[in-house]
Each structure stands twice: as structure tokens, then as C-alpha cells.
Design a protein around this motif. Structure first.
Motif, PDB file in Angstrom:
ATOM      1  N   CYS A  26      28.880  27.891   4.516  1.00 20.28           N
ATOM      2  CA  CYS A  26      28.744  27.729   5.970  1.00 20.28           C
ATOM      3  C   CYS A  26      29.190  26.330   6.391  1.00 20.28           C
ATOM      4  O   CYS A  26      29.942  26.174   7.352  1.00 20.28           O
ATOM      5  CB  CYS A  26      27.287  27.990   6.352  1.00 20.28           C
ATOM      6  N   CYS A  29      36.386  33.881   6.459  1.00 18.88           N
ATOM      7  CA  CYS A  29      35.348  34.695   7.097  1.00 18.88           C
ATOM      8  C   CYS A  29      34.626  35.563   6.062  1.00 18.88           C
ATOM      9  O   CYS A  29      33.395  35.653   6.048  1.00 18.88           O
ATOM     10  CB  CYS A  29      35.951  35.584   8.189  1.00 18.88           C
ATOM     11  N   GLU A  30      35.390  36.203   5.190  1.00 21.47           N
ATOM     12  CA  GLU A  30      34.783  37.078   4.179  1.00 21.47           C
ATOM     13  C   GLU A  30      33.863  36.285   3.265  1.00 21.47           C
ATOM     14  O   GLU A  30      32.769  36.715   2.933  1.00 21.47           O
ATOM     15  CB  GLU A  30      35.875  37.775   3.349  1.00 21.47           C
ATOM     16  N   LYS A  46      30.660  35.382   5.059  1.00 26.46           N
ATOM     17  CA  LYS A  46      29.760  36.524   5.266  1.00 26.46           C
ATOM     18  C   LYS A  46      29.066  36.922   3.965  1.00 26.46           C
ATOM     19  O   LYS A  46      27.910  37.332   3.960  1.00 26.46           O
ATOM     20  CB  LYS A  46      30.548  37.720   5.826  1.00 26.46           C
ATOM     21  N   ALA A  47      29.794  36.780   2.854  1.00 23.23           N
ATOM     22  CA  ALA A  47      29.237  37.232   1.579  1.00 23.23           C
ATOM     23  C   ALA A  47      28.292  36.216   0.951  1.00 23.23           C
ATOM     24  O   ALA A  47      27.395  36.599   0.191  1.00 23.23           O
ATOM     25  CB  ALA A  47      30.374  37.534   0.609  1.00 23.23           C
ATOM     26  N   THR A  48      28.464  34.946   1.257  1.00 20.83           N
ATOM     27  CA  THR A  48      27.748  33.944   0.448  1.00 20.83           C
ATOM     28  C   THR A  48      26.891  32.948   1.231  1.00 20.83           C
ATOM     29  O   THR A  48      26.203  32.141   0.609  1.00 20.83           O
ATOM     30  CB  THR A  48      28.762  33.134  -0.395  1.00 20.83           C
ATOM     31  N   SER A  49      26.929  32.980   2.536  1.00 22.28           N
ATOM     32  CA  SER A  49      26.101  32.014   3.280  1.00 22.28           C
ATOM     33  C   SER A  49      24.630  32.354   3.127  1.00 22.28           C
ATOM     34  O   SER A  49      24.250  33.517   2.962  1.00 22.28           O
ATOM     35  CB  SER A  49      26.472  31.999   4.760  1.00 22.28           C
ATOM     36  N   THR A 106      26.457  33.812   8.119  1.00 23.02           N
ATOM     37  CA  THR A 106      26.990  35.170   7.981  1.00 23.02           C
ATOM     38  C   THR A 106      27.494  35.713   9.318  1.00 23.02           C
ATOM     39  O   THR A 106      28.369  36.570   9.342  1.00 23.02           O
ATOM     40  CB  THR A 106      25.934  36.130   7.405  1.00 23.02           C
TER      41      THR A 106
END
Ligand code: SF4
Length: 559
Positions: free
Chosen positions: A481, A512-513, A516-519, A525
């Protein structure tokens, strides 16, 4: 004659020993001096045995705790997306368009349906805000059903319109189990954005064990409504504070909690006094004998709307979101089992308990249960808070209830969840207002903020400002993030990034991906969604931006 100011010692003695004393102490020193000086931080750190560096870092985290004069004397002008659309840049003197010297920006102050708010000496000139408009569809309401009744803010008026009847019913007839069953049968889910079933959360806290010798369970009302474009909780708190208090008392009865907090965002100063007065009235009426209820005003930080960060803030620490598990239902405020509920969620409970779960479910349209309060602002003729039946077509809300965009201009896009859900455009505007329908479009309803953009707005400039906001508000705890919002910001400003549109798009989608997957929390996300909306709906605008190498205008201007 001027009122004598409290001394440092008097301020310290007033708060030390009270639950969650750091925020009220910081706010008290700032209210007295206009800022929080080094001596105040030293005195608070010493009195509460907090390492000095830790407390100084905590103070610096918030937007509204000033460390030097002129402090709160500097006017703060809302710099949120809707106020920018309405011209706040001129008030701030940005771009040489206005006077503005001495004024400073602040994030969205939750008044997208009023004049541009200016905070001076920690207070706003115009409070309270407007009552919610009556919906022209004649749909029955739950939360707003009685909010427009004269005198509703005071306990006599609240009681005269059915208030505290639910608490009586729960205490005398339903008991804790019966109350939990009514809430479960209603299918009420969190209205702050997470949509977690309310009864399941309450039951988890009821079932959680409390270590012997430690204090009991806790109810926290999340009134840190920091999402740009969301201002529904403000309206409920301003005009119907006893509904929230009754909802909290019901939550306490269901769970066995003995302590409660209303965590109020800094930008709602007038509501603090409204809540304090309402709590005193409820106490005097004997309604809070076994449940101690306190108000804590934050210091200004978007991430405090996340429940783990909010709990850290309440405990006086730097408000980083907590790792989960454990969840607040077992390890919340001071590791005690804790319910964290949104304002609207709590205010929904008294009418549900009074009128029954079936009545509440029947308020929705089609297969949908219940209602949702949405805040509509931006390019719209009738901005405001509307309680809609879930399943209502978005077009009906925008065109019939809110009378469309000014001058009959076509509506091009509408954000969901404030900024967090990105925006719907094109065929996406034909959704119905419910999570299933909106999620099918790659967005989510969240807390219900909707910012309308007519066809003359520049979607890229709007997206860039949204990402600038998320980058500013990222707490920095996790790198996807922290770095991701910065990389997106740089590409949307044109500071860096590929000069080929396809490469630019691939790279931005990749960021973006990953986010979304790791924040680690909802900020990281959700922040990419607005960028994905831009890529999906406005590829031509993206291409022009990349080809111009980012030479775009600053504020969300008309194209
Ligand atoms: Fe902080 Fe962003 Fe990570 Fe959330 S996602 S913990 S706001 S850095």
C-alpha cells in the motif's frame, strides 16, 4: 471577563485514571492552547507512563494535532473531492485563483451536502447540517423514520416518538437471547462497509470469555466517518443521537458489555457536545446504570475508520491497523472482547427490535432485505442522505429522488463506497443498490457514499486526486500500500511511468493487482479500484494522458 483556563495539572488530573485518556488529553491541551506544545506532550507522557518519543510520533500521525502556533487558528478548508468540484481550490488560493493566504487544506470533512466547510479553532461555523430529504418514492424508512420529528434530538422528543421502547422491550420481554435472535432474523449487517452480520458479531462477544480479574466487555461505536463523499453518520448523530445510544445500550444488553465508546472523528466538533448532552440525559433517566458510555474525539486520520486502527487510537498508540487474527470480538479494546459497530448499524437496531425482524426484511425490494442510507453528492441537483430500500435501481435514486445532474447534463459516472469502490459508468449505472449487483460490476457499496460526475468532468483528474488522497492517508505499515499508492500517484500525475499506453496500462494493472492481493487492510485493497474503473471505462482518456506525458490539470476540472 475571560474564563480562566485550566492549568496543565488540572487537565492531567481530569483525565488520568479515566478509560482511554490520551485522545481527550491531547484534545484538551489543543483546545486550551491552539496546539499541543512540547511541554504538554512531556506532561502527558509522564502522567501516563508513555515513552516520550512514542507519544510524539503518535501526535504527529494525525492531521489535526498541531505542534506549534498558530495551530487551530489557521482556517482549515475542506479539500475533499466534492469540495474541489465545488471550488475549494479558490478558497485555498491554489492556482492563483483566490485569496487563501493562511488557509490550509483538510481531508473531506463530511459536509458534501452543505457549503464548503471551514474549520477554525477546532469548530465549524455551520452545525448541525441539514435533515435528510424526504424520499419522493414514499418508501418506508427504518433509520430515518422518525429523525425529522421536532425535538427528536432531546430525550423527551426521542421518547415521544417511540425512543427507548426497544430497550424496554429487550429488557422486559426478550432478554439477551431473544434480542440476539431478533437481530439475527433481521439479517442486519454492518453498515460501515464490511457488511458483517451484526448478530454474529454480538454473539461472538457474548460468548467470548473474559480473563478473571480483568475488566468486562466493550461496545465501540465507529463514528470516524472519514471516507470522502460519506456523511450519513453525521446526519444520524446530529439529529438522532439517542438512537445511537439506544443501539449501543441494546448491544451491551446482548453481549454483557459494561463500557462503551463513541469514537467521533475530529471533523465533527459540534456533535461531541450533542452526544455528551444526550448521554447525560440518558444517564439521568436511569438508562445507562450498568453501561458506562464515553465519547472520544479523534485527531483526524482516515485509517482510524479501520477497526484495528481505531482501537489502537483509542488506546493512545499510533493508529496502525492490527494484524488479524485475533479479532476484536475476543481481543479488542485493551484485549477485551469488543463489538465495533458503525453508527448506522447501531441506529438501525431500535426500530428493528420495536417493529420486528420481518418488518425490517420487508423494507427491501425483490429478494433484498432492509435498507441502506446512502450519501449522494457531486454533480447532482438534490445532494443529501437518502435511506433507500436495498434493490432500488441506482437510476431511480439519481434521476427521480435526486433530480439528476445540474442543467440536465447526462451523468457519466458515480463512485461507490465514497472513493473506495471506484466508479460505475456506462452500463454499470444500471445496477440496483445492493452488494450483489454492485460487486458484479467490480465495485462495492461500502458505507454508501456516491459522488456523481457529469459528462463534463475529467475522470483522469478525479482518479488522480483520489489516489493522491489514498497515498496521503496510507499509514505506511505495509509496503504494497505504501509503495503502491505512490507508484499509482506518480503514473497519474505523469511524474514517471512508461510512455507507451499499453505498457503503462499493464504496469498500472499489475500494481493494482498486487495491492489488492497483499495489502494489510481495506485502504490498500480498495484504493486500486478507482484506477481500475478509469482503465475499464476510459481507455481513450488514459491513452491521451500517457501521450501527453502527464501534462494534466490539477483539480477535477471540466474537460
Ligand atoms: Fe497501512 Fe495501507 Fe497497509 Fe492499511 S494497507 S496497513 S493503510 S499501509
Amino acid at each position: 471577563m475571560a474564563t480562566p483556563q485550566p492549568t496543565d495539572r488540572e487537565l492531567i488530573e481530569r483525565w488520568v485514571g479515566e478509560p482511554a485518556p490520551v485522545l481527550p488529553l491531547l484534545n484538551a491541551f489543543q483546545a486550551r492552547d491552539g496546539y499541543v506544545c512540547d511541554d504538554a506532550i512531556e506532561a502527558i507522557a509522564r502522567a501516563l507512563s508513555i515513552p516520550l518519543a512514542e507519544l510524539a510520533a503518535t501526535v504527529s500521525f494525525y492531521h489535526h494535532f498541531h505542534r506549534s502556533p498558530p495551530g487551530t487558528a489557521t482556517p482549515r478548508v475542506c479539500d475533499g473531492p466534492v469540495c474541489r468540484m465545488r471550488g475549494s481550490d479558490a478558497l485555498l488560493g491554489i492556482g492563483g485563483t483566490g485569496e487563501g493566504p493562511g488557509a490550509a487544506p483538510m481531508p473531506c470533512a463530511g459536509r458534501c451536502d452543505t457549503a464548503i466547510p471551514v474549520l477554525t479553532d477546532g469548530a465549524l461555523a455551520e452545525e448541525p447540517g441539514p435533515l435528510p430529504p424526504v424520499n419522493p418514492g414514499n418508501h418506508e424508512e427504518c433509520v430515518f423514520a422518525a429523525i425529522r420529528e421536532p425535538g427528536r434530538r432531546a430525550i423527551d422528543g426521542y421518547r415521544a416518538t417511540g425512543g427507548y421502547g426497544a430497550l424496554t422491550r429487550a429488557g422486559e420481554e426478550l432478554g439477551a437471547e431473544g434480542l440476539l435472535q431478533v437481530v439475527a432474523d433481521s439479517t442486519l449487517a454492518g453498515r460501515g462497509g464490511a457488511a458483517f452480520p451484526t448478530a454474529a458479531k454480538w454473539r461472538a462477544v457474548r460468548d467470548a470469555s473474559v480473563a478473571s480479574g480483568s475488566d468486562g466487555k466493550v461496545i465501540v461505536c465507529n463514528a470516524d466517518e472519514g471516507e470522502p463523499g460519506c456523511f450519513k453518520d453525521r446526519a444520524i448523530l446530529e439529529h438522532d443521537p439517542h438512537a445511537v445510544i439506544e443501539g449501543m445500550a441494546l448491544a451491551a444488553l446482548a453481549t454483557g458489555a459494561t463500557l462503551g465508546f463513541i469514537y467521533l472523528r475530529y471533523e465533527y466538533p459540534g456533535i461531541e457536545a450533542i452526544l455528551e448532552r444526550a448521554i447525560e440525559e440518558a444517564k439521568a433517566a436511569g438508562l445507562l446504570d450498568e453501561f458506562r458510555l464515553l465519547v472520544r474525539r479523534g485527531g483526524g486520520s482516515y485509517v482510524c475508520g479501520e477497526e484495528g486502527a481505531l482501537l489502537e487510537s483509542l488506546e493512545g498508540r499510533r493508529p496502525f491497523p492490527r494484524n488479524r487474527p485475533p479479532y476484536p470480538v475476543t481481543h479488542g479494546f485493551e484485549n477485551r472482547p469488543t463489538v465495533v459497530n458503525n453508527v448506522e448499524t447501531l441506529a438501525s437496531v431500535p426500530p428493528i427490535v420495536l417493529r420486528g425482524a420481518e418488518w425490517y426484511r420487508s423494507l427491501g425490494l425483490g429478494d433484498h432485505s432492509g435498507t441502506k442510507v446512502v450519501s449522494v453528492s457531486g454533480d447532482i441537483n438534490r445532494p443529501g442522505n437518502y435511506e433507500v430500500p436495498l434493490g432500488l435501481p441506482l437510476r431511480t435514486l439519481l434521476e427521480e429522488w435526486c433530480d439528476g445532474a445540474p442543467d440536465g447534463r447526462p451523468i457519466a459516472a458515480v463512485t461507490m463506497a465514497g472513493l473506495s469502490g471506484g466508479f460505475l459508468a456506462g452500463a454499470g449505472l444500471e445496477v440496483t443498490i445492493d452488494e450483489t449487483s454492485i460487486r458484479a460490476e467490480g465495485s462495492f457499496l461500502g458505507a454508501g457514499g456516491m459522488i456523481v460526475l457529469d459528462e463534463t468532468r475529467d475522470p483522469l483528474a478525479f482518479t488522480r486526486e483520489a489516489i493522491e488522497f489514498f497515498a496521503e492517508e496510507s499509514c505506511g505499515k505495509c509496503f504494497p500500500c505504501r509503495l503502491g499508492t505512490e507508484r499509482l500517484r506518480e503514473r497519474l500525475t505523469g511524474e514517471s511511468g512508461p510512455t507507451d499506453a499499453d505498457q503503462w496500462t499493464d504496469q498500472v494493472r499489475g500494481v493494482c493487482e498486487t495491492m489488492k492481493a497483499t495489502s494489510a487492510c481495506g485502504l490498500g485493497t480498495a484504493a486500486p479500484l478507482v484506477v481500475e474503473s478509469l482503465l475499464n471505462h476510459y481507455p481513450g482518456r488514459v491513452e491521451r494522458h500517457v501521450n501527453k506525458n502527464g501534462k494534466t490539470q490539477r483539480a477535477a476540472p471540466r474537460q
